[in-house]
Design a protein around this motif. Structure first.
Motif, mmCIF file in Angstrom:
data_model
loop_
_atom_site.group_PDB
_atom_site.id
_atom_site.type_symbol
_atom_site.label_atom_id
_atom_site.label_comp_id
_atom_site.label_asym_id
_atom_site.label_seq_id
_atom_site.Cartn_x
_atom_site.Cartn_y
_atom_site.Cartn_z
ATOM 1 N N ALA A 125 0.830 -1.204 0.000
ATOM 2 C CA ALA A 125 0.000 0.000 0.000
ATOM 3 C C ALA A 125 0.868 1.260 0.000
ATOM 4 C CB ALA A 125 -0.935 0.001 1.205
ATOM 5 N N LYS A 126 1.919 1.243 0.794
ATOM 6 C CA LYS A 126 2.846 2.385 0.827
ATOM 7 C C LYS A 126 3.509 2.570 -0.536
ATOM 8 C CE LYS A 126 4.051 1.988 5.745
ATOM 9 N NZ LYS A 126 5.126 1.611 6.700
ATOM 10 N N MET A 127 3.928 1.455 -1.148
ATOM 11 C CA MET A 127 4.593 1.548 -2.447
ATOM 12 C C MET A 127 3.628 2.042 -3.516
ATOM 13 S SD MET A 127 7.302 -1.633 -2.631
ATOM 14 C CE MET A 127 6.092 -2.934 -2.332
ATOM 15 N N ARG A 128 2.392 1.547 -3.513
ATOM 16 C CA ARG A 128 1.408 2.012 -4.503
ATOM 17 C C ARG A 128 1.268 3.527 -4.459
ATOM 18 N NH1 ARG A 128 -1.745 -2.368 -2.839
ATOM 19 N NH2 ARG A 128 -3.023 -1.031 -1.503
ATOM 20 N N THR A 129 1.133 4.052 -3.261
ATOM 21 C CA THR A 129 0.959 5.498 -3.108
ATOM 22 C C THR A 129 2.185 6.248 -3.613
ATOM 23 O OG1 THR A 129 -0.496 5.197 -1.196
ATOM 24 C CG2 THR A 129 0.560 7.339 -1.435
ATOM 25 N N ALA A 130 3.360 5.786 -3.216
ATOM 26 C CA ALA A 130 4.589 6.480 -3.598
ATOM 27 C C ALA A 130 4.838 6.390 -5.101
ATOM 28 C CB ALA A 130 5.769 5.884 -2.833
ATOM 29 N N TYR A 131 4.651 5.218 -5.678
ATOM 30 C CA TYR A 131 4.974 5.040 -7.100
ATOM 31 C C TYR A 131 3.996 5.794 -7.992
ATOM 32 C CZ TYR A 131 7.973 1.300 -5.294
ATOM 33 O OH TYR A 131 8.917 0.576 -4.612
ATOM 34 N N LYS A 132 2.723 5.820 -7.588
ATOM 35 C CA LYS A 132 1.752 6.607 -8.371
ATOM 36 C C LYS A 132 2.105 8.086 -8.294
ATOM 37 C CE LYS A 132 -2.204 7.446 -10.527
ATOM 38 N NZ LYS A 132 -2.235 8.924 -10.524
ATOM 39 N N ARG A 133 2.449 8.571 -7.122
ATOM 40 C CA ARG A 133 2.811 9.979 -6.967
ATOM 41 C C ARG A 133 4.033 10.320 -7.815
ATOM 42 N NH1 ARG A 133 3.758 9.788 -1.937
ATOM 43 N NH2 ARG A 133 6.037 9.725 -2.021
ATOM 44 N N ARG A 134 5.037 9.454 -7.790
ATOM 45 C CA ARG A 134 6.259 9.715 -8.550
ATOM 46 C C ARG A 134 6.014 9.638 -10.051
ATOM 47 N NH1 ARG A 134 9.804 5.844 -4.501
ATOM 48 N NH2 ARG A 134 9.631 7.219 -2.670
ATOM 49 N N ALA A 135 5.185 8.694 -10.473
ATOM 50 C CA ALA A 135 4.847 8.618 -11.893
ATOM 51 C C ALA A 135 4.162 9.901 -12.351
ATOM 52 C CB ALA A 135 3.955 7.410 -12.159
ATOM 53 N N ASP A 136 3.254 10.422 -11.541
ATOM 54 C CA ASP A 136 2.562 11.673 -11.882
ATOM 55 C C ASP A 136 3.541 12.840 -11.961
ATOM 56 O OD1 ASP A 136 0.162 10.312 -11.936
ATOM 57 O OD2 ASP A 136 -0.488 10.969 -9.947
#
Length: 396
Positions: A289-300
């Motif tokens: 869950a932590k990775m999903r949030t971080a990776y989506k934010r970084r992709a954006d």
């Protein structure tokens, strides 16, 4: 001296594909301030509870020879996991391996040989060609087009099938593009596989890293159950790539036939790692869950930053820990751009050519560094693009 033909088939399919990553690591060791965005190595550590469980198991003597199918605790945990998706799953359907890569290698070895062919989407993960060619089988690519969000199209699959094809190697969520197939798309792809009597080997290692919407799999479709084999691991979902803990789940007859292959290769995995894996699969761990949030934010952040750079077109991923960027507008292909980026800006990314002919104009950027490093990397990537002058050179 003489060598087996497998050494020739795999001669250029190993570390050569990771040449930029290897060179970037060499330069970092010499003290150069490289921003490394090459491989999918999570920046979060495994949860402390997992490390504690592995330590407990080692001190409890869980370091002896293992069961060839898999240690009972982790087999039980996998049955619980997959029986939630399909009620007919028992221990007869499960085989444990040290990582997804080994699982894919063994599965392919059990399904195809010389004279056969394996279908796979292009772009594709860098090791797939080696996994296929190690068996003696040929690789047949199915184009994954950017205009379709890199989602495999049933018509493209149908056109690619030859009489020699025995397997479709499917990857959803997809590496390198982050594409996630829908249940409807999988059903249509599955219908092609049924007509041509194809196995479906589905690499689902990014299952827990879908940014929005639901995850779908051919494994969950009763019409495809008899022909689907899932390969996965805790490497990505639990930020534990170095522990090498994976599995294959498929029809009981397949698993029983492949067991002797697995036992000849490995005869089990480390019991203390199996105990840690069982704990990971049966306890609430919030790493993914932590990775999903971080990776989506970084992709954006990357889409916003590089979308304004001349000659660059970032393509938003739907899952995973990577984003691909089309660099053709700079006048360079992905290989030339990636080497120039390393040489001139000290940023290491993967060239698309490592992921098949269809990715030649792309670079793949890992999302596994802190936001500030992502932002700095984007500034450097944009700087290279701005002065590219539509260069045509290609690194020798």
């Amino acid at each position: 001296m003489r060598y087996a033909s497998i050494t020739e088939r795999l001669a250029s399919l190993g570390s050569e594909k990771w040449a930029i990553h290897i060179e970037a690591r060499r330069r970092k060791e010499k003290g150069e301030p490289i921003i490394e965005l090459t491989i999918g190595e999570p920046d979060l550590p495994p949860d402390d509870a997992l490390l504690a469980e592995a330590t407990r198991a080692m001190h409890a003597g869980r370091y002896r020879y293992s069961n060839g199918r898999g240690e009972p605790p982790v087999v039980k945990a996998l049955v619980e996991k997959y029986s939630k998706r399909r009620a007919d799953i028992t221990s007869d359907n499960v085989l444990c391996f040290p990582g997804t890569q080994t699982a894919l290698f063994a599965v392919m070895l059990g399904l195809v040989e010389k004279g056969d062919a394996v279908l796979v989407g292009d772009p594709l993960y860098a090791t797939y060609e080696g996994v296929i060619r190690a068996t003696g089988a040929d690789q047949v690519t199915v184009p994954l087009r950017a205009e379709n969000g890199f989602h495999m199209q049933p018509d493209d699959l149908e056109r690619a099938v030859t009489p020699q094809c025995r397997v479709l190697l499917l990857n959803t969520p997809h590496n390198p593009t982050g594409a996630v197939l829908t249940a409807g798309e999988i059903a249509a792809i599955g219908e092609v596989c049924r007509r041509h009597d194809l196995w479906i080997v589905c690499d689902e290692v990014y299952e827990e890293l879908v940014f929005s919407g639901s995850f779908a799999s051919p494994f969950d479709d009763p019409e495809l159950a008899e022909r689907t084999i899932v390969c996965s691991s805790i490497s990505k979902s639990h930020a534990a790539p170095g522990f090498r803990s994976g599995w294959a789940v498929g029809p009981a007859d397949f698993a029983n036939r492949l067991l002797s292959v697995s036992e000849t290769m490995l005869f089990g995995v480390q019991p203390f790692i199996a105990d840690m894996t069982a704990y990971a699969l049966t306890n609430p761990i919030d790493t993914s869950a932590k990775m999903r949030t971080a990776y989506k934010r970084r992709a954006d952040r990357i889409v916003t930053a590089l979308g304004e750079a001349p000659g660059l077109t970032p393509l938003s991923p739907e899952a995973g820990m990577f984003i691909v960027v089309d660099v053709a507008g700079t006048g360079m292909d992905g290989e030339a751009f990636a080497w120039a980026l390393l040489d001139e800006e000290q940023v290491a990314v993967m060239p698309g050519s490592s992921f098949g002919e269809g990715a030649g104009d792309f670079i793949r950027i890992s999302l596994t560094v802190p936001d500030e490093r992502i932002d700095e990397a984007c500034r450097r990537i944009s700087a290279l693009a701005a002065r590219s002058g539509f260069r045509k050179e290609k690194r020798a």
